[in-house]
Design an enzyme around this catalytic site. Sequence first.
Site, mmCIF file in Angstrom:
data_model
loop_
_atom_site.group_PDB
_atom_site.id
_atom_site.type_symbol
_atom_site.label_atom_id
_atom_site.label_comp_id
_atom_site.label_asym_id
_atom_site.label_seq_id
_atom_site.Cartn_x
_atom_site.Cartn_y
_atom_site.Cartn_z
ATOM 1 N N HIS A 58 -32.056 10.309 8.274
ATOM 2 C CA HIS A 58 -32.466 10.768 6.944
ATOM 3 C C HIS A 58 -33.722 11.626 6.982
ATOM 4 O O HIS A 58 -33.991 12.387 6.049
ATOM 5 C CB HIS A 58 -32.743 9.563 6.030
ATOM 6 C CG HIS A 58 -31.537 8.735 5.730
ATOM 7 N ND1 HIS A 58 -31.384 7.456 6.213
ATOM 8 C CD2 HIS A 58 -30.431 9.000 5.008
ATOM 9 C CE1 HIS A 58 -30.234 6.965 5.794
ATOM 10 N NE2 HIS A 58 -29.639 7.884 5.068
ATOM 11 N N SER A 85 -25.169 3.179 0.616
ATOM 12 C CA SER A 85 -24.928 4.504 1.186
ATOM 13 C C SER A 85 -24.591 5.490 0.077
ATOM 14 O O SER A 85 -23.579 5.360 -0.605
ATOM 15 C CB SER A 85 -23.777 4.445 2.200
ATOM 16 O OG SER A 85 -23.309 5.736 2.503
ATOM 17 N N SER A 86 -25.435 6.503 -0.079
ATOM 18 C CA SER A 86 -25.245 7.501 -1.130
ATOM 19 C C SER A 86 -23.918 8.235 -0.979
ATOM 20 O O SER A 86 -23.161 8.383 -1.941
ATOM 21 C CB SER A 86 -26.397 8.506 -1.098
ATOM 22 O OG SER A 86 -26.167 9.569 -1.984
ATOM 23 N N ASN A 87 -23.622 8.697 0.240
ATOM 24 C CA ASN A 87 -22.392 9.481 0.400
ATOM 25 C C ASN A 87 -21.143 8.619 0.204
ATOM 26 O O ASN A 87 -20.128 9.103 -0.282
ATOM 27 C CB ASN A 87 -22.384 10.196 1.764
ATOM 28 C CG ASN A 87 -22.122 9.267 2.927
ATOM 29 O OD1 ASN A 87 -20.984 8.989 3.271
ATOM 30 N ND2 ASN A 87 -23.185 8.774 3.544
ATOM 31 N N CYS A 109 -31.309 14.282 11.296
ATOM 32 C CA CYS A 109 -30.149 15.175 11.319
ATOM 33 C C CYS A 109 -30.624 16.627 11.308
ATOM 34 O O CYS A 109 -31.502 16.989 10.515
ATOM 35 C CB CYS A 109 -29.274 14.909 10.098
ATOM 36 S SG CYS A 109 -27.908 16.086 9.912
ATOM 37 N N GLU A 155 -33.760 10.410 2.208
ATOM 38 C CA GLU A 155 -33.720 11.819 2.598
ATOM 39 C C GLU A 155 -34.549 12.674 1.634
ATOM 40 O O GLU A 155 -35.311 13.548 2.057
ATOM 41 C CB GLU A 155 -32.275 12.330 2.624
ATOM 42 C CG GLU A 155 -32.187 13.792 3.040
ATOM 43 C CD GLU A 155 -30.797 14.377 2.872
ATOM 44 O OE1 GLU A 155 -30.692 15.528 2.404
ATOM 45 O OE2 GLU A 155 -29.812 13.691 3.218
ATOM 46 N N CYS A 197 -20.406 11.034 10.551
ATOM 47 C CA CYS A 197 -20.559 12.474 10.597
ATOM 48 C C CYS A 197 -21.324 12.825 11.871
ATOM 49 O O CYS A 197 -21.804 11.944 12.593
ATOM 50 C CB CYS A 197 -21.320 12.980 9.370
ATOM 51 S SG CYS A 197 -23.028 12.387 9.282
ATOM 52 N N HIS A 210 -27.184 3.412 6.666
ATOM 53 C CA HIS A 210 -26.878 2.513 5.554
ATOM 54 C C HIS A 210 -25.587 1.738 5.840
ATOM 55 O O HIS A 210 -24.586 1.865 5.128
ATOM 56 C CB HIS A 210 -26.752 3.305 4.247
ATOM 57 C CG HIS A 210 -28.078 3.733 3.700
ATOM 58 N ND1 HIS A 210 -28.266 4.882 2.986
ATOM 59 C CD2 HIS A 210 -29.299 3.160 3.787
ATOM 60 C CE1 HIS A 210 -29.533 4.997 2.643
ATOM 61 N NE2 HIS A 210 -30.180 3.970 3.122
#
Length: 279
Positions: free
Chosen positions: A74, A220-222, A96, A126, A12, A41
């Site tokens: 994060h 990785s959360s996303n 970010c 985050e 991203c 991550h």
Amino acid sequence: MNVKIAKEAGFCFGVKRAMKMAWDELEKNSDGIYALGPLIHNKQAVKKYENKGLLTIDDINSVPNSKHMIIRSHGVSEDVYIEAREKDISIIDTTCPFVKKIHRKAKAYYDKGYQIIVIGDYKHPEVIGINGWCENNAIIIKTLDYAKNLELDKDKKYCVVAQTTINMELYKEITDYLKSILDNVVFNNTICSATKVRQEAARELSNEVDCVVVIGGKHSSNTQKLVNICKEYVDTYAIETKEELDIDTLKKYENIGITAGASTPDWIIEDVVAFIKSL
């Protein structure tokens, strides 16, 4: 065997920006640059930077005075900036911009007497960072059930923010519930637009193929949210690299979809696509 890649997959804006800033710093400074926690991550990408000279540490106390330290995308708590100034540590801040915006909101509303509520995972860096901008007094809600078990004071003022990578449907469920029980609450939908688009693209892809391969870090959360979305519609396989693919399993499918988390470099995606096309 046909391979279709999601319209939005991989790095991203925030991660791409952070990785470039960190690499540029390594290019011009070989005198020990530290990263407070893994840059992203994705252990393969992190390893590449460590080979370049990056030193990953878990605590700012591990950074010698007057050295350089990278704050990852994060973000971190306000205390880290204060301690860095006290130790004369030079900060390369790759937080970010979307996360930085949440920090400002949390601090501003907290200073005005609002109770901060963060919708997200309390273990995620985050969320830990966001909490650090309201003196670690935020109420952190990960699930709707957790929200329903809270005893919230209706006479208080509340400000709600969200982890940028949280599932949009979960956010809506929780905020709808909070609206029904609280009178004085400000909602800030701080889910990153890239997260929304990536999740929608994964959902769309899942309805067009026989299975989906989701590429991304196990932590990785996303990425894990993409896995969960795709699983609702089609057989889904989560991997970090092509070495984890099961050839016999993949050969059962005619149309294979590919998506990837926000911390997955293009070169890893390209490796996986080339490998599948070669079968």
